[in-house]
Motif scaffolding. Structure first.
Motif, PDB file in Angstrom:
ATOM      1  N   ALA A   1      36.668  52.533  41.361  1.00  0.00           N
ATOM      2  CA  ALA A   1      36.744  53.491  42.133  1.00  0.00           C
ATOM      3  C   ALA A   1      38.255  53.934  43.185  1.00  0.00           C
ATOM      4  O   ALA A   1      38.595  54.848  43.157  1.00  0.00           O
ATOM      5  CB  ALA A   1      35.681  54.023  43.117  1.00  0.00           C
ATOM      6  N   VAL A   2      38.397  52.693  43.527  1.00  0.00           N
ATOM      7  CA  VAL A   2      39.435  52.811  44.409  1.00  0.00           C
ATOM      8  C   VAL A   2      40.854  52.633  43.501  1.00  0.00           C
ATOM      9  O   VAL A   2      41.759  53.414  43.905  1.00  0.00           O
ATOM     10  CB  VAL A   2      39.678  51.319  45.297  1.00  0.00           C
ATOM     11  N   TYR A   3      40.851  52.185  42.417  1.00  0.00           N
ATOM     12  CA  TYR A   3      41.893  52.011  41.399  1.00  0.00           C
ATOM     13  C   TYR A   3      42.123  53.590  41.105  1.00  0.00           C
ATOM     14  O   TYR A   3      43.138  53.890  40.910  1.00  0.00           O
ATOM     15  CB  TYR A   3      41.474  51.209  39.938  1.00  0.00           C
ATOM     16  N   LEU A   4      41.134  54.369  40.449  1.00  0.00           N
ATOM     17  CA  LEU A   4      41.172  55.695  40.352  1.00  0.00           C
ATOM     18  C   LEU A   4      41.523  56.472  41.172  1.00  0.00           C
ATOM     19  O   LEU A   4      42.254  57.564  40.910  1.00  0.00           O
ATOM     20  CB  LEU A   4      39.932  56.057  39.473  1.00  0.00           C
ATOM     21  N   ASP A   5      41.167  56.195  42.449  1.00  0.00           N
ATOM     22  CA  ASP A   5      41.591  57.128  43.609  1.00  0.00           C
ATOM     23  C   ASP A   5      42.901  56.765  44.099  1.00  0.00           C
ATOM     24  O   ASP A   5      43.770  57.811  44.409  1.00  0.00           O
ATOM     25  CB  ASP A   5      40.546  56.934  44.676  1.00  0.00           C
ATOM     26  N   GLY A   6      43.420  55.593  44.101  1.00  0.00           N
ATOM     27  CA  GLY A   6      44.598  55.280  44.799  1.00  0.00           C
ATOM     28  C   GLY A   6      45.537  54.496  44.053  1.00  0.00           C
ATOM     29  O   GLY A   6      46.844  54.257  44.434  1.00  0.00           O
ATOM     30  N   GLY A   7      44.960  54.283  42.676  1.00  0.00           N
ATOM     31  CA  GLY A   7      46.145  53.523  41.695  1.00  0.00           C
ATOM     32  C   GLY A   7      46.008  51.908  41.712  1.00  0.00           C
ATOM     33  O   GLY A   7      45.028  51.486  42.706  1.00  0.00           O
ATOM     34  N   ILE A   8      46.828  51.204  41.119  1.00  0.00           N
ATOM     35  CA  ILE A   8      46.550  49.794  41.031  1.00  0.00           C
ATOM     36  C   ILE A   8      47.106  49.187  42.262  1.00  0.00           C
ATOM     37  O   ILE A   8      46.579  48.190  42.618  1.00  0.00           O
ATOM     38  CB  ILE A   8      47.499  49.233  39.726  1.00  0.00           C
ATOM     39  N   THR A   9      47.813  49.544  43.185  1.00  0.00           N
ATOM     40  CA  THR A   9      48.328  49.138  44.392  1.00  0.00           C
ATOM     41  C   THR A   9      47.201  49.041  45.190  1.00  0.00           C
ATOM     42  O   THR A   9      46.992  47.743  46.050  1.00  0.00           O
ATOM     43  CB  THR A   9      49.515  49.709  44.893  1.00  0.00           C
ATOM     44  N   ALA A  10      46.455  50.183  45.558  1.00  0.00           N
ATOM     45  CA  ALA A  10      45.473  50.062  46.256  1.00  0.00           C
ATOM     46  C   ALA A  10      44.325  49.355  45.970  1.00  0.00           C
ATOM     47  O   ALA A  10      43.597  48.476  46.575  1.00  0.00           O
ATOM     48  CB  ALA A  10      44.832  51.675  46.556  1.00  0.00           C
ATOM     49  N   ALA A  11      44.051  49.226  44.503  1.00  0.00           N
ATOM     50  CA  ALA A  11      42.951  48.301  44.230  1.00  0.00           C
ATOM     51  C   ALA A  11      43.346  46.938  44.241  1.00  0.00           C
ATOM     52  O   ALA A  11      42.493  45.864  44.630  1.00  0.00           O
ATOM     53  CB  ALA A  11      42.623  48.566  42.600  1.00  0.00           C
ATOM     54  N   SER A  12      44.766  46.623  44.140  1.00  0.00           N
ATOM     55  CA  SER A  12      45.081  45.050  44.211  1.00  0.00           C
ATOM     56  C   SER A  12      45.011  44.703  45.605  1.00  0.00           C
ATOM     57  O   SER A  12      44.680  43.432  45.899  1.00  0.00           O
ATOM     58  CB  SER A  12      46.540  45.094  43.585  1.00  0.00           C
ATOM     59  N   GLU A  13      45.314  45.622  46.439  1.00  0.00           N
ATOM     60  CA  GLU A  13      45.278  45.195  47.898  1.00  0.00           C
ATOM     61  C   GLU A  13      43.826  44.773  48.405  1.00  0.00           C
ATOM     62  O   GLU A  13      43.499  44.066  49.135  1.00  0.00           O
ATOM     63  CB  GLU A  13      45.731  46.395  48.795  1.00  0.00           C
ATOM     64  N   LEU A  14      42.943  46.014  47.820  1.00  0.00           N
ATOM     65  CA  LEU A  14      41.576  45.610  48.422  1.00  0.00           C
ATOM     66  C   LEU A  14      40.875  44.114  47.692  1.00  0.00           C
ATOM     67  O   LEU A  14      40.349  43.362  48.313  1.00  0.00           O
ATOM     68  CB  LEU A  14      40.802  46.752  47.785  1.00  0.00           C
ATOM     69  N   ILE A  15      41.467  44.024  46.388  1.00  0.00           N
ATOM     70  CA  ILE A  15      40.871  42.867  46.001  1.00  0.00           C
ATOM     71  C   ILE A  15      41.502  41.473  46.415  1.00  0.00           C
ATOM     72  O   ILE A  15      40.660  40.560  46.608  1.00  0.00           O
ATOM     73  CB  ILE A  15      41.244  42.760  44.361  1.00  0.00           C
ATOM     74  N   HIS A  16      42.461  41.465  46.870  1.00  0.00           N
ATOM     75  CA  HIS A  16      43.315  40.479  47.458  1.00  0.00           C
ATOM     76  C   HIS A  16      42.637  40.165  48.753  1.00  0.00           C
ATOM     77  O   HIS A  16      42.494  39.143  49.332  1.00  0.00           O
ATOM     78  CB  HIS A  16      44.798  40.617  47.522  1.00  0.00           C
ATOM     79  N   ARG A  17      42.205  41.227  49.269  1.00  0.00           N
ATOM     80  CA  ARG A  17      41.820  41.351  50.973  1.00  0.00           C
ATOM     81  C   ARG A  17      40.348  40.716  50.845  1.00  0.00           C
ATOM     82  O   ARG A  17      40.086  39.831  51.812  1.00  0.00           O
ATOM     83  CB  ARG A  17      41.692  42.761  51.430  1.00  0.00           C
ATOM     84  N   VAL A  18      39.423  41.023  49.875  1.00  0.00           N
ATOM     85  CA  VAL A  18      38.100  40.455  50.010  1.00  0.00           C
ATOM     86  C   VAL A  18      37.690  39.515  48.845  1.00  0.00           C
ATOM     87  O   VAL A  18      36.770  38.868  49.079  1.00  0.00           O
ATOM     88  CB  VAL A  18      37.105  41.884  49.657  1.00  0.00           C
ATOM     89  N   LEU A  19      38.699  39.171  48.294  1.00  0.00           N
ATOM     90  CA  LEU A  19      38.174  38.165  47.170  1.00  0.00           C
ATOM     91  C   LEU A  19      39.310  36.923  46.915  1.00  0.00           C
ATOM     92  O   LEU A  19      38.949  35.975  46.711  1.00  0.00           O
ATOM     93  CB  LEU A  19      38.035  38.743  45.529  1.00  0.00           C
ATOM     94  N   LEU A  20      40.522  37.254  46.800  1.00  0.00           N
ATOM     95  CA  LEU A  20      41.739  36.340  46.410  1.00  0.00           C
ATOM     96  C   LEU A  20      42.414  35.785  47.569  1.00  0.00           C
ATOM     97  O   LEU A  20      43.049  36.424  48.199  1.00  0.00           O
ATOM     98  CB  LEU A  20      42.751  36.895  45.609  1.00  0.00           C
ATOM     99  N   ASP A  21      42.149  34.564  47.834  1.00  0.00           N
ATOM    100  CA  ASP A  21      42.719  33.691  48.970  1.00  0.00           C
ATOM    101  C   ASP A  21      42.728  32.242  48.555  1.00  0.00           C
ATOM    102  O   ASP A  21      41.670  31.741  47.792  1.00  0.00           O
ATOM    103  CB  ASP A  21      42.164  34.055  50.276  1.00  0.00           C
ATOM    104  N   VAL A  22      43.147  31.384  49.528  1.00  0.00           N
ATOM    105  CA  VAL A  22      43.329  29.826  49.280  1.00  0.00           C
ATOM    106  C   VAL A  22      42.108  29.439  49.524  1.00  0.00           C
ATOM    107  O   VAL A  22      41.355  28.852  48.832  1.00  0.00           O
ATOM    108  CB  VAL A  22      44.484  29.456  50.054  1.00  0.00           C
ATOM    109  N   GLU A  23      41.596  29.995  50.499  1.00  0.00           N
ATOM    110  CA  GLU A  23      40.106  29.207  50.789  1.00  0.00           C
ATOM    111  C   GLU A  23      39.044  29.546  49.740  1.00  0.00           C
ATOM    112  O   GLU A  23      38.100  28.509  49.480  1.00  0.00           O
ATOM    113  CB  GLU A  23      39.697  29.954  52.075  1.00  0.00           C
ATOM    114  N   ARG A  24      38.949  30.817  49.220  1.00  0.00           N
ATOM    115  CA  ARG A  24      38.227  31.007  48.123  1.00  0.00           C
ATOM    116  C   ARG A  24      38.267  30.090  46.649  1.00  0.00           C
ATOM    117  O   ARG A  24      37.487  29.679  46.413  1.00  0.00           O
ATOM    118  CB  ARG A  24      38.196  32.344  47.739  1.00  0.00           C
ATOM    119  N   GLU A  25      39.496  30.117  46.563  1.00  0.00           N
ATOM    120  CA  GLU A  25      40.113  29.117  45.313  1.00  0.00           C
ATOM    121  C   GLU A  25      39.294  27.718  45.581  1.00  0.00           C
ATOM    122  O   GLU A  25      39.080  27.071  44.451  1.00  0.00           O
ATOM    123  CB  GLU A  25      41.526  29.049  45.317  1.00  0.00           C
ATOM    124  N   GLU A  26      39.544  27.026  46.987  1.00  0.00           N
ATOM    125  CA  GLU A  26      38.856  26.025  47.026  1.00  0.00           C
ATOM    126  C   GLU A  26      37.535  25.871  47.082  1.00  0.00           C
ATOM    127  O   GLU A  26      36.841  24.764  46.543  1.00  0.00           O
ATOM    128  CB  GLU A  26      39.444  25.620  48.569  1.00  0.00           C
TER     129      GLU A  26
END
Length: 227
Positions: free
Chosen positions: A124-149
């Motif tokens: 929904a975020v992708y369709l509303d705001g494009g790949i940049t908005a979706a990527s920022e959200l996904i990085h914010r809530v899912l992708l970080d060093v701690e989660r990789e660990e």
């Protein structure tokens, strides 16, 4: 909706996209006369958006890792458990629209439903705001060093490590016994005890029997390492 948008740190231009992302198929089926759509199509798109954003993140972050390792880490990062944890952090279950039967069956807390809704929100975020908005959200809530660990920790096969440890001596036998179940059916926790030659050496819990066995093996390894 404004409360959820604050948690997402994103304001929708088209609020209908967010509403649809929160409509479970059971709710849409019960309100078919109103022409409501479920979040299944958005979930389909969100899966691809999430896969691409995660692949790009890992490609940039790990320039020396081969394709096989990148694929393995991506699969672990975007698995149901990870998405369920994101949904819990956002309290997404409280915003879902469920049919009466699904609601009564504890669907608001079911990991698969919450994980699917998370992917739908990404779409929904992708369709509303494009790949940049979706990527920022996904990085914010899912992708970080701690989660990789955390993902790497989960990936370790503690049962195999424990088996290799005790095989250093002949005549050793490991057994895993589920000792109890805790919690309601829709959020059950299993508790398993691992025994060495009949004597308990570790206990662990998890949302599946396999996970509880792995946690029991991890507990046993820690105790053996400290002896």
């Amino acid at each position: 909706m404004q409360e959820l948008e604050k948690k997402l740190n994103y304001t929708f231009r088209n609020q209908e996209l967010l509403r649809e992302a929160l409509n479970h198929s059971s709710y849409a089926n019960e309100h078919r006369s109103q022409g409501l759509g479920s979040n299944e199509r958005l979930e389909f798109l969100g899966d691809s958006v999430l896969g691409f954003v995660t692949a790009e993140y890992l490609f940039d972050r790990h320039p020396d890792l081969p394709e096989g390792d990148l694929t393995r880490i991506r699969a672990a990062l975007v698995c149901e458990q990870s998405l369920h944890e994101v949904a819990q952090k956002l309290n997404l279950g409280s915003y879902l629209k469920l049919g009466k039967g699904e609601e009564a069956g504890g669907g608001r807390h079911r990991a698969s439903i919450l994980a699917d809704a998370t992917e739908a929100v990404f779409a929904a975020v992708y369709l509303d705001g494009g790949i940049t908005a979706a990527s920022e959200l996904i990085h914010r809530v899912l992708l970080d060093v701690e989660r990789e660990e955390v993902v790497e920790e989960r990936r370790r096969d503690y049962k195999t490590l424990l088996q290799e440890h005790i095989q250093r001596k002949a005549g050793q036998e490991l057994t895993y016994c589920m000792v109890r179940e805790e919690g309601p059916d829709h959020a059950k926790t299993f508790v398993t005890e691992v025994r060495l030659n009949g004597a308990a050496i570790g206990e662990g819990s998890g949302h599946s029997k396999k996970e509880s066995e792995q946690m029991a093996a991890k507990s046993a390894l820690e105790k053996l390492d400290n002896q």
